[in-house]
Design a protein around this motif. Structure first.
Motif, PDB file in Angstrom:
ATOM      1  N   ARG A  56       0.851  -1.193   0.000  1.00 44.74           N
ATOM      2  CA  ARG A  56       0.000   0.000   0.000  1.00 44.74           C
ATOM      3  C   ARG A  56       0.884   1.239   0.000  1.00 44.74           C
ATOM      4  N   ASN A  57       0.608   2.145  -0.918  1.00 46.83           N
ATOM      5  CA  ASN A  57       1.471   3.307  -1.126  1.00 46.83           C
ATOM      6  C   ASN A  57       0.678   4.594  -0.847  1.00 46.83           C
ATOM      7  N   PRO A  58       0.732   5.107   0.378  1.00 43.55           N
ATOM      8  CA  PRO A  58      -0.007   6.342   0.685  1.00 43.55           C
ATOM      9  C   PRO A  58       0.782   7.586   0.278  1.00 43.55           C
ATOM     10  N   ARG A  59       0.069   8.674   0.157  1.00 43.77           N
ATOM     11  CA  ARG A  59       0.689   9.993  -0.033  1.00 43.77           C
ATOM     12  C   ARG A  59       0.149  10.926   1.040  1.00 43.77           C
ATOM     13  N   TRP A  60       1.071  11.557   1.762  1.00 45.94           N
ATOM     14  CA  TRP A  60       0.704  12.467   2.838  1.00 45.94           C
ATOM     15  C   TRP A  60       0.823  13.909   2.358  1.00 45.94           C
ATOM     16  N   VAL A  61      -0.098  14.729   2.796  1.00 47.70           N
ATOM     17  CA  VAL A  61      -0.080  16.161   2.490  1.00 47.70           C
ATOM     18  C   VAL A  61       0.755  16.875   3.547  1.00 47.70           C
ATOM     19  N   LEU A  62       1.480  17.912   3.120  1.00 45.91           N
ATOM     20  CA  LEU A  62       2.246  18.703   4.079  1.00 45.91           C
ATOM     21  C   LEU A  62       1.329  19.299   5.134  1.00 45.91           C
ATOM     22  N   CYS A  63       1.827  19.340   6.346  1.00 45.37           N
ATOM     23  CA  CYS A  63       1.019  19.833   7.461  1.00 45.37           C
ATOM     24  C   CYS A  63       0.595  21.282   7.196  1.00 45.37           C
ATOM     25  N   PRO A  64      -0.718  21.580   7.145  1.00 49.76           N
ATOM     26  CA  PRO A  64      -1.163  22.958   6.839  1.00 49.76           C
ATOM     27  C   PRO A  64      -0.830  23.958   7.944  1.00 49.76           C
ATOM     28  N   ASP A  65      -0.690  23.499   9.182  1.00 50.19           N
ATOM     29  CA  ASP A  65      -0.380  24.418  10.279  1.00 50.19           C
ATOM     30  C   ASP A  65       1.101  24.801  10.269  1.00 50.19           C
ATOM     31  N   CYS A  66       1.981  23.851   9.956  1.00 48.44           N
ATOM     32  CA  CYS A  66       3.426  24.124   9.953  1.00 48.44           C
ATOM     33  C   CYS A  66       3.908  24.678   8.619  1.00 48.44           C
ATOM     34  N   HIS A  67       3.152  24.447   7.550  1.00 48.30           N
ATOM     35  CA  HIS A  67       3.529  24.945   6.222  1.00 48.30           C
ATOM     36  C   HIS A  67       2.337  25.673   5.599  1.00 48.30           C
ATOM     37  N   PRO A  68       1.930  26.807   6.164  1.00 52.21           N
ATOM     38  CA  PRO A  68       0.775  27.522   5.616  1.00 52.21           C
ATOM     39  C   PRO A  68       1.064  28.064   4.213  1.00 52.21           C
ATOM     40  N   GLY A  69       0.084  27.914   3.368  1.00 50.89           N
ATOM     41  CA  GLY A  69       0.225  28.413   2.002  1.00 50.89           C
ATOM     42  C   GLY A  69       0.951  27.482   1.060  1.00 50.89           C
ATOM     43  N   LYS A  70       1.441  26.357   1.549  1.00 60.50           N
ATOM     44  CA  LYS A  70       2.135  25.396   0.700  1.00 60.50           C
ATOM     45  C   LYS A  70       1.242  24.180   0.476  1.00 60.50           C
ATOM     46  N   ALA A  71       0.969  23.893  -0.787  1.00 57.07           N
ATOM     47  CA  ALA A  71       0.162  22.732  -1.146  1.00 57.07           C
ATOM     48  C   ALA A  71       1.078  21.709  -1.805  1.00 57.07           C
TER      49      ALA A  71
END
Length: 282
Positions: free
Chosen positions: A102-117
């Motif tokens: 199983r190969n998940p993809r995690w999103v960057l933490c929105p609180d620690c990296h605001p404005g980065k998608a």
């Protein structure tokens, strides 16, 4: 009346405890017939060994992939779970078979990296080639010692690898490993050169300016390509000359070798240089 066939079923249980105290268990069954014993089928066969190692590898790789993915989901700054982008599957090739994980993809933490998608796949960090380094090295080793089709046959004969491990795959991995080794050697030479600059300056010699009093060593290399790339491999040829004077002067000692090992080239050069010096001093 037909006699009953005597058979033994061997059940191999693979069990492990993960970091959270959970028990991971997997069973493998091997059927052994009494009648096949008279045909020389004694003990486990290569096929049985492939089946056992493939099952064991599947359990271990899946466990390690899940554990590392969960570890990378935790944000190192705020220690909370990163959001999930999506889930896919990833096929990882190993010496004991191809494992689908199983190969998940995690999103960057929105609180620690605001404005980065952005999102990242943690399994790509530990297996960027979709194959383990051991399989890459073994494939390159066999590909450097024998023709690529024969190397692919040997891999499929003794290891539970897929038929997709063709001679083209062996060739690509051999070339890729060779390029990485060349880059590694170049980096080591650059680091050694930056640390030994002063020592090299101490070894520099002032030439007398008279070519008749100088010994010149000329070394050149060339790639010899096979006429049939599927039946043989390419190799590199080293040609060198040791003697007095510069280019175009008659005399000297020539030698050629197919080994590009630095130690072998140094030994051959010193041997030829010694013969050339003895010949000119007599």
């Amino acid at each position: 009346m037909k006699e009953a066939t005597m058979a033994v079923v061997w059940t191999i249980t693979i069990e492990g405890n993960n970091e959270f105290g959970d028990i991971c268990r997997k069973e493998v069954r091997i059927n052994k017939s009494w009648e096949r014993l008279f045909d020389g089928d004694l003990g486990l066969s290569i096929g049985d060994g492939k089946k056992i190692m493939e099952a064991l590898q599947n359990a271990v790789v899946n466990h390690e992939a899940e554990t590392y993915s969960l570890y990378r989901r935790v944000c190192p700054d705020c220690h909370t779970f990163r959001p999930v982008k999506d889930y896919t599957t990833r096929r990882i090739r190993t010496v004991f078979g191809t494992v689908e994980v199983r190969n998940p993809r995690w999103v960057l933490c929105p609180d620690c990296h605001p404005g980065k998608a952005g999102a990242f796949a943690p399994l790509k960090e530990i297996c960027p080639d979709r194959a383990t380094p051991e399989l890459m090295e073994l494939t390159a080793r066999l590909g450097s010692m024998m023709p690529y089709p024969q190397a692919a046959t040997v891999l499929a004969e003794f290891l539970p690898v897929e038929p997709t491990e063709t001679h083209a795959t062996v060739r690509k991995r051999t070339i890729r490993i060779g390029e990485r080794l060349d880059d590694q050697i170049a980096q080591e030479e650059r680091r050694a050169g930056s640390n030994q600059t002063e020592e090299r300056r101490q070894l520099e010699m002032q030439l007398p300016g008279d070519r008749r009093k100088e010994f010149v060593i000329s070394i050149d290399t060339a790639h010899v390509r096979s006429a049939d790339p599927n039946s043989a491999r390419n190799f590199e040829l080293v040609v060198a000359r040791c003697g007095r004077g510069g280019r175009g002067d008659v005399g000297g000692r020539y030698f050629a070798t197919s080994s590009i090992d630095q130690t072998a080239i140094r030994d051959r050069t010193l041997h030829a240089l010694g013969i050339a010096v003895s010949a000119t001093s007599t």
